[in-house]
Design an enzyme around this catalytic site. Structure first.
Site, PDB file in Angstrom:
ATOM      1  CB  ILE A 178       5.399  -3.219  12.851  1.00  0.00           C
ATOM      2  CG1 ILE A 178       4.810  -1.795  12.921  1.00  0.00           C
ATOM      3  CG2 ILE A 178       5.529  -3.799  14.249  1.00  0.00           C
ATOM      4  CD1 ILE A 178       3.349  -1.770  13.389  1.00  0.00           C
ATOM      5  CG  HIS A 220      -6.418   1.218  14.467  1.00  0.00           C
ATOM      6  ND1 HIS A 220      -6.722   0.099  13.735  1.00  0.00           N
ATOM      7  CD2 HIS A 220      -5.400   1.817  13.814  1.00  0.00           C
ATOM      8  CE1 HIS A 220      -5.917   0.034  12.681  1.00  0.00           C
ATOM      9  NE2 HIS A 220      -5.107   1.078  12.705  1.00  0.00           N
ATOM     10  CB  VAL A 229       3.048  -9.806   0.385  1.00  0.00           C
ATOM     11  CG1 VAL A 229       1.887  -9.253   1.206  1.00  0.00           C
ATOM     12  CG2 VAL A 229       3.253  -9.008  -0.896  1.00  0.00           C
ATOM     13  CE  LYS A 265      -2.231  -1.483  15.027  1.00  0.00           C
ATOM     14  NZ  LYS A 265      -2.213  -2.294  13.802  1.00  0.00           N
ATOM     15  CG  ASP A 319       0.758  -4.010  14.210  1.00  0.00           C
ATOM     16  OD1 ASP A 319       0.698  -3.608  15.389  1.00  0.00           O
ATOM     17  OD2 ASP A 319       0.150  -3.463  13.267  1.00  0.00           O
ATOM     18  CG  ASN A 361      12.136  -5.281   5.361  1.00  0.00           C
ATOM     19  OD1 ASN A 361      13.013  -4.802   4.643  1.00  0.00           O
ATOM     20  ND2 ASN A 361      10.850  -5.224   5.045  1.00  0.00           N
ATOM     21  CE  LYS A 401       1.897  -5.435   2.590  1.00  0.00           C
ATOM     22  NZ  LYS A 401       2.012  -5.053   1.166  1.00  0.00           N
ATOM     23  CE1 TYR A 419      -4.684  -1.964   9.828  1.00  0.00           C
ATOM     24  CE2 TYR A 419      -3.126  -3.649  10.484  1.00  0.00           C
ATOM     25  CZ  TYR A 419      -3.497  -2.325  10.422  1.00  0.00           C
ATOM     26  OH  TYR A 419      -2.659  -1.370  10.937  1.00  0.00           O
TER      27      TYR A 419
HETATM   28  N1  LIG Z   1      -1.725   2.128  13.599  1.00  0.00           N
HETATM   29  C1  LIG Z   1      -1.950   2.592  12.395  1.00  0.00           C
HETATM   30  O1  LIG Z   1      -2.779   3.484  12.173  1.00  0.00           O
HETATM   31  C2  LIG Z   1      -1.187   2.030  11.245  1.00  0.00           C
HETATM   32  C3  LIG Z   1      -1.226   2.661   9.988  1.00  0.00           C
HETATM   33  C4  LIG Z   1      -0.485   2.095   8.954  1.00  0.00           C
HETATM   34  C5  LIG Z   1       0.283   0.963   9.180  1.00  0.00           C
HETATM   35  N2  LIG Z   1       0.274   0.361  10.416  1.00  0.00           N
HETATM   36  C6  LIG Z   1       1.070  -0.862  10.697  1.00  0.00           C
HETATM   37  O2  LIG Z   1       2.407  -0.653  10.264  1.00  0.00           O
HETATM   38  C7  LIG Z   1       2.764  -1.669   9.320  1.00  0.00           C
HETATM   39  C8  LIG Z   1       3.753  -1.126   8.313  1.00  0.00           C
HETATM   40  O3  LIG Z   1       3.264   0.053   7.691  1.00  0.00           O
HETATM   41  P1  LIG Z   1       2.862   0.116   6.138  1.00  0.00           P
HETATM   42  O4  LIG Z   1       2.419  -1.209   5.693  1.00  0.00           O
HETATM   43  O5  LIG Z   1       1.927   1.264   5.997  1.00  0.00           O
HETATM   44  O6  LIG Z   1       4.186   0.599   5.418  1.00  0.00           O
HETATM   45  P2  LIG Z   1       5.727   0.137   5.351  1.00  0.00           P
HETATM   46  O7  LIG Z   1       5.981  -1.061   6.146  1.00  0.00           O
HETATM   47  O8  LIG Z   1       6.533   1.375   5.614  1.00  0.00           O
HETATM   48  O9  LIG Z   1       5.889  -0.186   3.785  1.00  0.00           O
HETATM   49  C9  LIG Z   1       5.268  -1.278   3.193  1.00  0.00           C
HETATM   50  C10 LIG Z   1       5.539  -1.229   1.699  1.00  0.00           C
HETATM   51  O10 LIG Z   1       6.941  -1.279   1.463  1.00  0.00           O
HETATM   52  C11 LIG Z   1       7.253  -2.354   0.601  1.00  0.00           C
HETATM   53  N3  LIG Z   1       8.489  -2.948   1.116  1.00  0.00           N
HETATM   54  C12 LIG Z   1       8.643  -3.684   2.241  1.00  0.00           C
HETATM   55  N4  LIG Z   1       9.923  -4.018   2.435  1.00  0.00           N
HETATM   56  C13 LIG Z   1      10.614  -3.495   1.406  1.00  0.00           C
HETATM   57  C14 LIG Z   1      11.973  -3.519   1.040  1.00  0.00           C
HETATM   58  N5  LIG Z   1      12.871  -4.158   1.783  1.00  0.00           N
HETATM   59  N6  LIG Z   1      12.348  -2.870  -0.095  1.00  0.00           N
HETATM   60  C15 LIG Z   1      11.436  -2.219  -0.841  1.00  0.00           C
HETATM   61  N7  LIG Z   1      10.125  -2.149  -0.549  1.00  0.00           N
HETATM   62  C16 LIG Z   1       9.720  -2.795   0.556  1.00  0.00           C
HETATM   63  C17 LIG Z   1       6.082  -3.312   0.659  1.00  0.00           C
HETATM   64  O11 LIG Z   1       5.908  -3.958  -0.582  1.00  0.00           O
HETATM   65  P3  LIG Z   1       5.509  -5.525  -0.782  1.00  0.00           P
HETATM   66  O12 LIG Z   1       4.556  -5.905   0.290  1.00  0.00           O
HETATM   67  O13 LIG Z   1       4.881  -5.525  -2.137  1.00  0.00           O
HETATM   68  O14 LIG Z   1       6.792  -6.299  -0.733  1.00  0.00           O
HETATM   69  C18 LIG Z   1       4.928  -2.362   0.914  1.00  0.00           C
HETATM   70  O15 LIG Z   1       4.449  -1.802  -0.294  1.00  0.00           O
HETATM   71  C19 LIG Z   1       1.406  -2.066   8.725  1.00  0.00           C
HETATM   72  O16 LIG Z   1       1.439  -3.291   8.049  1.00  0.00           O
HETATM   73  C20 LIG Z   1       0.533  -2.076   9.960  1.00  0.00           C
HETATM   74  O17 LIG Z   1       0.737  -3.260  10.690  1.00  0.00           O
HETATM   75  C21 LIG Z   1      -0.436   0.891  11.449  1.00  0.00           C
END
Ligand SMILES: NC(=O)c1ccc[n+]([C@@H]2O[C@H](COP(=O)([O-])OP(=O)(O)OC[C@H]3O[C@@H](n4cnc5c(N)ncnc54)[C@H](OP(=O)(O)O)[C@@H]3O)[C@@H](O)[C@H]2O)c1
Length: 279
Positions: free
Chosen positions: A234, A113, A238, A80, A50, A246, A236, A55
């Protein structure tokens, strides 16, 4: 998209197309790290990626796809449309630009988006996405951050139902009303920030305690809460070990009591309110 060779179950959308229930999001992955991060995610077993024009990392994602050698029909790539590109002609241009960066001829899924309601252009833009779909340039079209009001307007003014709505969703924001609307209209719910952006939610003592009790990590407990409600996630990261963590979600089950406790958290929204956000 054909059969996925990883162990992630597939979910069928309202157009008959299948989508993996767990994908990999690249929001905030810097452009120069996106190829490596996406390559690691593909290696870990993710097949749904995604990204989004805004981005700034579609090129890196495209590079990883090309280098992976994975047949395109085993991948599900989402990008998006940003709100600055709303309007019939701009959508076509924005789509072409994204496809060029991704290195793809046909996209699996294109999303609006944000609705940005003050612009009053999301219906016109949706019609432009519908045209891309009719032309065979994208297999599935959907929306992101649409509220019930926005979805009702699409239903009233157009004849095409989004395959999915990608929304902020986690135990702090269970989105019950919107999910009821989705269920009634066969729109798949896809969760962004499914683990609440990592910090905060995952540190909450009650989730940490539940994770210890079931012998899993806090992230796995929260992602499992989504899966048991047929939500596509989805997350995220790194960090390669977290990418694997996950995905390891299919050999345990949360009890009804644990599910209910998580759903009752209601700590609130982390991102902007789509009703008033007009980027
Ligand atoms: N449509 C929209 O408006 C919108 C908005 C926001 C996001 N998104 C999409 O949704 C995806 C996910 O959302 P998000 O990136 O905001 O937040 P998320 O996936 O809820 O959280 C990501 C964060 O959690 C950490 N993390 C990941 N796995 C972990 C684990 N197993 N244990 C502890 N910490 C963990 C990551 O750290 P590290 O990377 O440092 O490991 C990162 O800081 C985005 O990448 C994007 O594709 C869409």
């Amino acid at each position: 998209m054909g059969e996925i060779l990883s162990s992630v179950p597939m979910v069928q959308m309202n157009n008959g197309v299948q989508i993996p229930q767990v994908g990999y999001g690249v929001f905030q992955v810097p452009a120069d790290e996106a190829a490596e991060a996406t390559a690691n995610a593909l290696e870990a077993g993710y097949r749904l990626i995604d990204t989004a024009a805004i981005y700034g990392n579609e090129k890196g994602v495209g590079q990883a796809i090309a280098d992976s050698g994975i047949p395109l029909d085993e991948l599900f790539i989402t990008t998006k449309l940003w709100t600055s590109e709303f309007g019939t002609d701009s959508v076509q241009r924005a789509f072409d630009a994204s496809m060029h960066k991704l290195g793809l001829d046909v996209l699996d899924c294109y999303l609006i988006h944000w609705p940005a309601p003050a612009k009053d252009l999301y219906v016109e833009s949706w019609q432009a996405l519908s045209r891309l779909h009719s032309e065979g340039r994208v297999r599935s079209i959907g929306v992101s951050n649409f509220t019930v009001d926005h979805l009702v307007r699409l239903a009233d003014e157009t004849s095409v139902t989004p395959v999915l709505n990608q929304i902020e969703l986690h135990p702090g924001l269970p989105q019950n009303e919107l999910r009821e609307y989705h269920a009634k209209h066969d729109i798949l719910t896809q969760a962004w920030s499914p683990i609440g952006q990592g910090k905060g939610l995952l540190d909450s003592p009650f989730i940490v305690a539940m994770a210890e009790r079931v012998g899993r990590t806090p992230a796995q407990v929260v992602l499992r809460w989504h899966l048991q409600q047929d939500i596509v996630v989805i997350p995220k990261t790194v960090t390669p070990s977290r990418m694997r963590e996950n995905l390891e979600l299919f050999d345990f089950v949360l009890s009804d009591e644990d599910m209910a406790e998580l759903s009752a958290m209601n700590s609130g929204r982390l991102g902007p309110d789509p009703a008033t956000f007009n980027p």
